[in-house]
Design an enzyme around this catalytic site. Sequence first.
Site, mmCIF file in Angstrom:
data_model
loop_
_atom_site.group_PDB
_atom_site.id
_atom_site.type_symbol
_atom_site.label_atom_id
_atom_site.label_comp_id
_atom_site.label_asym_id
_atom_site.label_seq_id
_atom_site.Cartn_x
_atom_site.Cartn_y
_atom_site.Cartn_z
ATOM 1 N N HIS A 250 49.506 2.662 -33.358
ATOM 2 C CA HIS A 250 49.303 2.014 -32.026
ATOM 3 C C HIS A 250 47.596 2.506 -31.718
ATOM 4 O O HIS A 250 47.507 4.005 -32.119
ATOM 5 C CB HIS A 250 49.674 2.485 -30.921
ATOM 6 C CG HIS A 250 49.075 1.489 -29.958
ATOM 7 N ND1 HIS A 250 48.263 1.951 -28.901
ATOM 8 C CD2 HIS A 250 49.168 0.248 -29.447
ATOM 9 C CE1 HIS A 250 48.654 0.839 -28.102
ATOM 10 N NE2 HIS A 250 49.143 -0.570 -28.565
ATOM 11 N N HIS B 39 47.175 -6.849 -34.965
ATOM 12 C CA HIS B 39 47.366 -7.106 -33.482
ATOM 13 C C HIS B 39 49.047 -8.080 -32.986
ATOM 14 O O HIS B 39 49.684 -7.232 -33.829
ATOM 15 C CB HIS B 39 46.266 -8.125 -32.567
ATOM 16 C CG HIS B 39 46.334 -7.837 -30.954
ATOM 17 N ND1 HIS B 39 47.442 -7.201 -30.287
ATOM 18 C CD2 HIS B 39 45.743 -9.149 -30.385
ATOM 19 C CE1 HIS B 39 46.702 -7.293 -28.968
ATOM 20 N NE2 HIS B 39 46.052 -8.461 -28.816
ATOM 21 N N ARG C 107 58.278 -0.852 -24.872
ATOM 22 C CA ARG C 107 58.387 -2.504 -25.204
ATOM 23 C C ARG C 107 59.344 -2.465 -26.624
ATOM 24 O O ARG C 107 60.917 -2.966 -26.032
ATOM 25 C CB ARG C 107 56.941 -2.487 -25.628
ATOM 26 C CG ARG C 107 56.584 -3.160 -24.199
ATOM 27 C CD ARG C 107 54.999 -3.843 -24.334
ATOM 28 N NE ARG C 107 54.372 -2.701 -25.623
ATOM 29 C CZ ARG C 107 53.214 -3.493 -26.013
ATOM 30 N NH1 ARG C 107 52.759 -4.791 -25.639
ATOM 31 N NH2 ARG C 107 52.646 -2.407 -26.695
ATOM 32 N N SER D 14 43.553 -9.066 -27.608
ATOM 33 C CA SER D 14 43.617 -10.465 -26.826
ATOM 34 C C SER D 14 42.930 -10.258 -24.941
ATOM 35 O O SER D 14 42.476 -11.233 -24.698
ATOM 36 C CB SER D 14 44.957 -10.720 -26.435
ATOM 37 O OG SER D 14 46.073 -9.624 -26.499
ATOM 38 N N ASP E 268 55.491 -4.171 -31.647
ATOM 39 C CA ASP E 268 56.245 -5.871 -32.284
ATOM 40 C C ASP E 268 56.946 -4.825 -33.297
ATOM 41 O O ASP E 268 57.784 -6.356 -35.502
ATOM 42 C CB ASP E 268 54.690 -6.018 -33.504
ATOM 43 C CG ASP E 268 54.139 -6.623 -32.385
ATOM 44 O OD1 ASP E 268 54.265 -7.424 -31.902
ATOM 45 O OD2 ASP E 268 52.986 -6.008 -32.968
HETATM 46 N N1 HAX Z 1 50.670 2.357 -41.549
HETATM 47 C C1 HAX Z 1 49.972 2.547 -42.591
HETATM 48 N N2 HAX Z 1 48.665 3.385 -41.999
HETATM 49 C C2 HAX Z 1 47.982 3.208 -40.862
HETATM 50 C C3 HAX Z 1 49.076 2.681 -39.550
HETATM 51 C C4 HAX Z 1 50.454 1.779 -40.336
HETATM 52 N N3 HAX Z 1 51.437 1.632 -39.539
HETATM 53 N N4 HAX Z 1 48.798 2.738 -38.548
HETATM 54 C C5 HAX Z 1 47.596 3.573 -38.750
HETATM 55 N N5 HAX Z 1 47.104 3.827 -40.508
HETATM 56 C C6 HAX Z 1 45.917 4.526 -40.545
HETATM 57 C C7 HAX Z 1 44.698 3.544 -40.001
HETATM 58 O O1 HAX Z 1 45.488 2.251 -40.726
HETATM 59 C C8 HAX Z 1 43.366 4.496 -40.590
HETATM 60 O O2 HAX Z 1 43.327 4.369 -41.920
HETATM 61 P P1 HAX Z 1 41.885 4.455 -42.278
HETATM 62 O O3 HAX Z 1 40.844 5.636 -42.051
HETATM 63 O O4 HAX Z 1 42.416 4.067 -44.335
HETATM 64 O O5 HAX Z 1 40.977 3.105 -42.067
HETATM 65 C C9 HAX Z 1 44.276 6.005 -40.356
HETATM 66 O O6 HAX Z 1 45.815 5.602 -39.869
HETATM 67 C C10 HAX Z 1 44.091 5.735 -38.812
HETATM 68 O O7 HAX Z 1 44.333 4.607 -37.622
HETATM 69 P P2 HAX Z 1 44.538 5.313 -36.234
HETATM 70 O O8 HAX Z 1 43.559 5.583 -35.412
HETATM 71 O O9 HAX Z 1 45.879 6.135 -36.283
HETATM 72 O O10 HAX Z 1 45.231 3.660 -35.272
HETATM 73 P P3 HAX Z 1 43.991 2.459 -35.293
HETATM 74 O O11 HAX Z 1 43.567 2.766 -34.027
HETATM 75 O O12 HAX Z 1 42.800 2.316 -36.529
HETATM 76 O O13 HAX Z 1 44.598 1.296 -35.598
HETATM 77 C C11 HAX Z 1 46.356 -0.360 -35.262
HETATM 78 C C12 HAX Z 1 45.971 1.162 -34.899
HETATM 79 C C13 HAX Z 1 46.949 -0.946 -34.406
HETATM 80 C C14 HAX Z 1 45.678 -0.997 -35.671
HETATM 81 C C15 HAX Z 1 47.401 0.347 -36.565
HETATM 82 O O14 HAX Z 1 48.360 0.676 -36.666
HETATM 83 C C16 HAX Z 1 48.076 -0.514 -37.240
HETATM 84 O O15 HAX Z 1 47.324 -1.079 -38.740
HETATM 85 N N6 HAX Z 1 48.785 -0.633 -36.968
HETATM 86 C C17 HAX Z 1 50.229 -1.495 -38.565
HETATM 87 C C18 HAX Z 1 50.120 -3.043 -37.971
HETATM 88 C C19 HAX Z 1 50.444 -2.905 -36.042
HETATM 89 O O16 HAX Z 1 52.359 -3.088 -35.858
HETATM 90 N N7 HAX Z 1 49.631 -3.791 -34.978
HETATM 91 C C20 HAX Z 1 50.827 -3.651 -34.270
HETATM 92 C C21 HAX Z 1 49.553 -3.338 -33.227
HETATM 93 C C22 HAX Z 1 50.250 -3.419 -31.682
HETATM 94 C C23 HAX Z 1 50.295 -4.310 -31.252
HETATM 95 O O17 HAX Z 1 48.534 -4.545 -30.844
HETATM 96 N N8 HAX Z 1 50.757 -5.317 -31.248
HETATM 97 O O18 HAX Z 1 50.851 -6.330 -30.327
#
Ligand code: HAX
Length: 436
Positions: free
Chosen positions: A318, A271, A327, A241, A373
């Site tokens: 994250h 996000h 947070r 964002s 979150d």
């Molecule tokens: N559950 C399951 N798998 C997860 C995970 C979770 N909570 N977090 C990461 N992973 C997986 C990824 O999907 C990725 O899998 P693939 O290689 O198979 O694609 C692997 O672990 C490596 O990911 P990463 O490098 O640890 O994390 P990224 O930087 O790619 O992604 C995310 C960060 C926040 C998008 C990710 O942790 C996620 O999807 N979390 C769940 C959704 C979430 O809570 N989002 C909010 C984040 C905070 C925010 O922005 N708030 O607004």
Amino acid sequence: MDPLKQLFTEKSQALGKEIKDILKEHGDKQVDTVSLDQVYGGMRDITCMIWEPSLLDSEEGIRFRGYSIPELREKLPRAPKGTEPLPEGLFWLMLVGEIPTKDQVKWLTENWVRRANVPEHVFRAIDALPIETHPMTQLSVGVMAMQNTSVFAQRYTSGMNKTEYWDATYEDTMYLIARLPRVAAYIYRRVYCKGEQTLPDISLDWGGNFAHMLGFEDAGFKEYMRLFLTIHADHEGGNASAHTTHLVGSTLSDPYLALSAAFNALAGPLHGLANQEVIRWIQKMVDTLGTSKPTREQIADYVKSTLASGRVIPGYGHAVLRKPDPRFMAQRQFAEDHIPDNDLVKIVWKIFDVVPPILTSLGKVKNPWPNVDAHSGALLMHYGLKEHNYYTVLFAVSRALGVLAAQCWARALSLPLERPKSVTTQWVREFLEKGD
Ligand code: HAX
């Protein structure tokens, strides 16, 4: 499958596999100053943007102008008899780098009250949307509908000197922040309260008045809103964002256009939408298990079944953080102080015990800890704000503070049009063939 889709499926699967192989062998190879892993990997860890309001440390979490969240909770002015910071104080701090006095915060609250009038056509634009339209979409449309009042756009059309961009951006920022709670509350009352609107109470602070316009008078909820609106405001510049605001604003799109775009990024489930997803996921677990007091073992099984079905655990992980999000911890402390016996809150705390070892055991998740979150839904449910689809709107109102403060700086420092370099996989193949 239609022939074009069929062809696309074949091509994308083949290229996806090839890219995996390329990165396995050459992922750490440098392209200019970054590695191929970073080129393909969503630009992680590339330092390439100036963002004055806040800075994120992967271990320690966010600092706003050098202040951690516990420090802000101690130092920023509060509402009378309040225990949590006023978000107005954080905006002041983010914009000018100084902790404001009580009088300065009072001035800001009153200034926003004077700017808070929302043109009638904005409500009509929102009313034109089907009632089931997601509240984030309605908010984005509401912000776009206000764009015709942009000081920046009007002055630019009249031939504004570039040294004055910051001034017009500041004016738009102040109007936008002042009006957002009114627009957001309008959407809540429209969708969930039969359109019965609550008029603003101009004797209240920005967050307190937002809670009031939503229809909540409980003092505990107002305090939670002030905390919520403070801690969600900013998370340095690289998150989707914030970065979207920066990118769109860098074309000299006005703050209304940039903020609406930011909200569209925030509305993604990886996000800001994660706060709605977390509580949905927990409620589904409670329904599936048939108990509001699940054991750790039951939660662990549910987590594993979610992962087995190819979904993420919302509220965990994250892109930058590598420790529990401060947070999350601030909200946990708020819950410990105010509602320690709430069933949902207790589930959130049990999930905190159960999820990290399971995510760690997958061997690929870089951060197994809760993010911002993971906690908010349980608190909102306790105070009676039970409409999950609305949660990201609360996040958006807060996020406006940080990204618009940063927009003022972007225009004041004349930060340039953003234009990173992209390449094709064919380019990568040729690059690798050439070798060193
Ligand atoms: N559950 C399951 N798998 C997860 C995970 C979770 N909570 N977090 C990461 N992973 C997986 C990824 O999907 C990725 O899998 P693939 O290689 O198979 O694609 C692997 O672990 C490596 O990911 P990463 O490098 O640890 O994390 P990224 O930087 O790619 O992604 C995310 C960060 C926040 C998008 C990710 O942790 C996620 O999807 N979390 C769940 C959704 C979430 O809570 N989002 C909010 C984040 C905070 C925010 O922005 N708030 O607004």
